[in-house]
Scaffold this active site. Sequence first.
Site, short mmCIF file in Angstrom:
data_model
loop_
_atom_site.label_atom_id
_atom_site.label_comp_id
_atom_site.label_asym_id
_atom_site.label_seq_id
_atom_site.Cartn_x
_atom_site.Cartn_y
_atom_site.Cartn_z
N HIS A 159 0.83 -1.22 0.00
CA HIS A 159 0.00 0.00 0.00
C HIS A 159 0.86 1.27 0.00
CE1 HIS A 159 -3.38 -2.66 1.21
NE2 HIS A 159 -2.43 -3.26 1.91
N LYS A 286 16.42 21.20 -10.44
CA LYS A 286 15.72 19.95 -10.79
C LYS A 286 16.61 18.93 -11.48
CE LYS A 286 11.89 18.76 -10.60
NZ LYS A 286 10.70 19.22 -11.29
#
Length: 461
Positions: A159, A286
């Site tokens: 999960h 980035k």
Amino acid sequence: MSTPKKALWGGRFATAAAERLQRYGESVSFDWRLYKFDIAGSIAHATMLRKIGVLKTAELKAIIAGLQEIEMEILAGKFNWRQDREDVHMNIEATLTERVPAGAKLHTGRSRNDQVATDVRLWLKDQILSNQKAIRALQKALVKWGQRDFTTVIPGFTHLQRAQPVLLAHHLLAYVEMLQRDHDRLADAFKRTDVLPLGSGAIAGSTLPLDREFVAMLLGFSSVTQNSMDGVSDRDFIVEYCAACALLAVHLSRLSEDLILWSSAEFGFVRIGDAYTTGSSLMPQKKNPDIAELARGKTGRVVGNLMAMLTLLKGLPMTYNRDLQEDKERLFDTADTVQNTLEILAEMLGDVAVNNDACGKAAADPLLLATDLADWLVKKGMPFRQAHHAVGSAVALAEKTNTPIDKLPIAELKKISPIFTPDALSVFSISKGLASRQMTGSPNPKLVKKQLERWTKSLKG
Ligand code: ARG
């Protein structure tokens, strides 16, 4: 004959319509890449025609020399592909016949219907072998990575919540298993591709005594199709291939997703080499995992190609219908996409650096061993459901008192269950937890090592 049409539609319409049809209907712009197999198929067919007396030896020789010359020209980029000749088959045959008179005999007992089915099967057999090689290379890259960072422990997730600690190598080997199933599915698809349809003619074979088994032998097919109608209309082998590739692409997508997550600041488990990432045009800080994202994104088209193939076939009456020409772009796109993705991912995995500290920190949460504590109680005779409940209470207490579960005072644990002794807390050791998993398939370092060795051996060569 053409006057009423001209009168009715006027002026240049008849020509314009024909041109448009030609543009709409041609396939040579994409099926040209079958040329090698079209030529091999023609040489085999011609050799058989010689054997049954349709061609003279000199004619066969001239045809083979002509076809080989054409192949050289194609390879050299000098061949004149003509759209008005519709497809690869017509282009090669028409050019041959212009140069070699005996070329006009080549199509004896053959139709483009069984010819195209033969070419595609030959092409695909070759392609499957390349795909399988690339799968093995990616498996090797995963195994190598597992060996490189053998001691690295990460949390395993369910999960997307931290579940239990595992070796990173164990996680990577899960993909090696998936890829092996992909490899095997392709081998299975290969079997049904490896059947020669040539000799089916347009639909009902031929009145000439063609020797199909001889052609199969020359082209390396294991057997010949047993029904001429099925021979020209069957594209199941393409569907099977596209299905095997769709699942393969899904696996590659999941691997990519793991890498994308792991390389994010939130996880920080890995750093993908600069060569396989890009920066942002706006944000100087980035570093984006583009290759992995593209691999994940391209899965959409591979899955889509399977749907397109199934949809293409579902309403077709027997036997060959021109619709089937639409199979090739889906097939080629699937093959190219999975091959490129396999190759680039294998390369990229060689350039992934693991951040052991981040992995270790994430795996160090003692709560990840809560199940081991429940197992400890089970070993003392407590039914598992009760043990689960007792450990749940210990987790709640740890949370409430803001104490790590492995530091809870034994007196408090005893209040939850008198069975607890100080020794219970010894389960909160990752190395002990991993080592005490003894069964086949577990993330015990000894067993994972064996698995890595098993794979290294079987992927050799
Ligand atoms: N280009 C065609 C295809 O890919 C070849 C077969 C054409 N056959 C025909 N009867 N028009 O399907």
